[in-house]
Enzyme design. Sequence first.
Site, PDB file in Angstrom:
ATOM      1  N   ASP A  74       0.827  -1.210   0.000  1.00  0.00           N
ATOM      2  CA  ASP A  74       0.000   0.000   0.000  1.00  0.00           C
ATOM      3  C   ASP A  74       0.857   1.253   0.000  1.00  0.00           C
ATOM      4  OD1 ASP A  74       0.724  -0.830   2.682  1.00  0.00           O
ATOM      5  OD2 ASP A  74      -0.454   0.886   3.384  1.00  0.00           O
ATOM      6  N   MET A  95       3.903   1.322  -1.588  1.00  0.00           N
ATOM      7  CA  MET A  95       4.528   1.395  -2.909  1.00  0.00           C
ATOM      8  C   MET A  95       3.586   1.985  -3.945  1.00  0.00           C
ATOM      9  SD  MET A  95       6.817  -2.063  -3.284  1.00  0.00           S
ATOM     10  CE  MET A  95       5.606  -3.210  -2.665  1.00  0.00           C
ATOM     11  N   CYS A  96       2.287   1.795  -3.775  1.00  0.00           N
ATOM     12  CA  CYS A  96       1.297   2.370  -4.681  1.00  0.00           C
ATOM     13  C   CYS A  96       0.672   3.596  -4.026  1.00  0.00           C
ATOM     14  CB  CYS A  96       0.205   1.357  -5.013  1.00  0.00           C
ATOM     15  SG  CYS A  96       0.822  -0.112  -5.845  1.00  0.00           S
ATOM     16  N   THR A  97       0.439   4.620  -4.808  1.00  0.00           N
ATOM     17  CA  THR A  97      -0.208   5.827  -4.287  1.00  0.00           C
ATOM     18  C   THR A  97      -1.689   5.532  -4.124  1.00  0.00           C
ATOM     19  OG1 THR A  97       1.405   7.184  -5.443  1.00  0.00           O
ATOM     20  CG2 THR A  97      -0.566   8.291  -4.645  1.00  0.00           C
TER      21      THR A  97
END
Length: 670
Positions: free
Chosen positions: A527, A529-531
């Site tokens: 969560d 690593m991803c925006t």
Amino acid sequence: MTIIQFTPFSSLVEPNFWHALTNLKIDVLRLSDESVPITGYYSPGRSIVDRETGNEIPLGCNINIPGDALTNDIQVPAHSVPASGLFKNYNTIEEFKEADKTALFNGLSQEIWDSIAKGSTASLNRFLLITFADLKKYKYFYWFSFPAFVSKPAWEVEDDWKPARTEFSDETLTEIHKLSSSRPSPFFLVRAIGEKTEIASVEEYGSFFKDVPLSSVHPSATPSNPGWPLRNLLTYLRHHHPSDVSQGLRILCWRDSEPSHNDQWKSRFGIAKVNGDATKEKPAAVGWEKNVQGKLGPRMADLAPMMDPTRHVLADQAVDLNLKLMRWRILPSLDLDKIASTKCLLLGAGTLGCYVSRTLMGWGVRKITFVDSARVSFSNPVRQPLFEFEDCLNGGKPKAACAAERLKKIFPGVDSAGYNLSIPMPGHPIPPQSVEQVKKDVAHLEKLFDEHDVIFLLMDSRESRWLPTVLGAAKGKIVLNAALGFDTFLVMRHGVRASLSKGTRLGCYYCNDIVAPADSLTDRTLDQMCTVTRPGLASIASSTAVELLASLLQHPDGVHAPAPKATSSKDQTDSQDSGSVLGLIPHQLRGFLAEFRNMPITGAAYDRCTGCSETVITAYETQGFDMLLKAFNETGYLEALTGLDKLYSEGEAALENVDWEIDDDEEGEL
């Protein structure tokens, strides 16, 4: 005697005229339907030879409407004569259909008649053009009229029209050609005495040039049918010289644009007569052009098939239509050219980069460059509108190049490029074997900064914004930052460096920090690593960033524009004194989607900032890549350079010197 049959005019409208009409409608006329002057021209009638039969085939009796017909400096080709008219454009197709065409036609024919009554031939070739321009579909409805007076009884010609050589020698015809070319006029008089040939204006008929042949540039190539302009010339002569008309007028229909080399003069000669009294009252007039079906009705020019944006300016007009309508309906002082000429560099081709680029195109920006090191993944297309599922296959296409290619598919007129480039960051040491490549990448990035006016920071980590912040401040560029939370966003513009500031200096992305940017990417969970954001947040933040740029570009001080005062709520919302026609130019906007609220904030620059302080910028300018490499590799370097380390020490010392006295009552409460 043969009744004269006149060949009516047929309009030939150059495609560039519709382009000029589009500009006139959007930039000048807007909602006005006032008549404006227009100028066309016609040339001597031409014919072509059928290769199979050897027969001459006459071309049409044309009046040409060039691209510059609505200007004051129309370029009339050699051997052609101008014809002036009235142009009237309607705002809706209903207004065009319901226009009182009879009144318009009668008004123009009355103008021609008044000119005749005053003894002038200047208005004999007046014409009318009414139009409706459907600029959404690029269809143009138009109808020409060329008022010409009807003679009762009809004009007749003795023994039909004959070759001009039956009346004039080759030498005289050659001299007429020379004189008429040097003094182009639709109508003129000819007098040949011996070897001397003279021409004069028709107004001199009855005095110095009485009883000489009357000549007109003859747009009809049909041997037995003179062109339309002769009708009004004969009406003029019947009104002013009725006795000569009844005896016969010697008429030279001039249709030679080049001298004859084989005695093949194409001009015609005839003696025209009409019985009856002189015309004292205005005769009836005719002259509405027929459409392609041969019926009285308007024509339609459909330029949609010509909308190849790589070859035609009409496509460029079409994509900017909304902007121009916005200017003439709401903001007449909006400088669209300044926005369109702005070159934008987008660092990041992800969700923010995709939306920012689309909004920039909507504002008319034509130079958009992407920088990104990632490839398109399967989770991207649903959130990043420049990518499709096929872009994810085989490991994914490079994002920057793919985004640039997709922009060109949306509008081929955009100048878009993408570079697969990694931006080095503090807290991420550079291995020795990679130093040379990183140095080249930094040099490439510096070159891109030099070539662009505005830099958008649209990356997904805090430390990746440090190097662009330093470069933007050092090079005096407009730097715009957009960052996302789950349901919040930050959009801000960086202030200029201290040495260039004209007033209170605005801060950059790092001015609120008392620590240097460091590694925030290692050991992140999925969560992190991803925006993770609400799906609509990126488009809102991106649009806000571009709108902030548009407002900034409209301010006379540009990048130096001050932030709005925050002394009261009124000052924060009143745009009258902002200096930009688009309203306020805030320093920062923090958006809260959960509350559907935006909050403008003004943050002052910090003289120990690790991103924009004069200390950091001067170190970069004097040491170059060596300074940057220290910032990337050495923990604590930026703190030591800016004095933040001393700030820590001073703070800790101050805390140690505090005498923490606790009252007995307070101690009991604790």
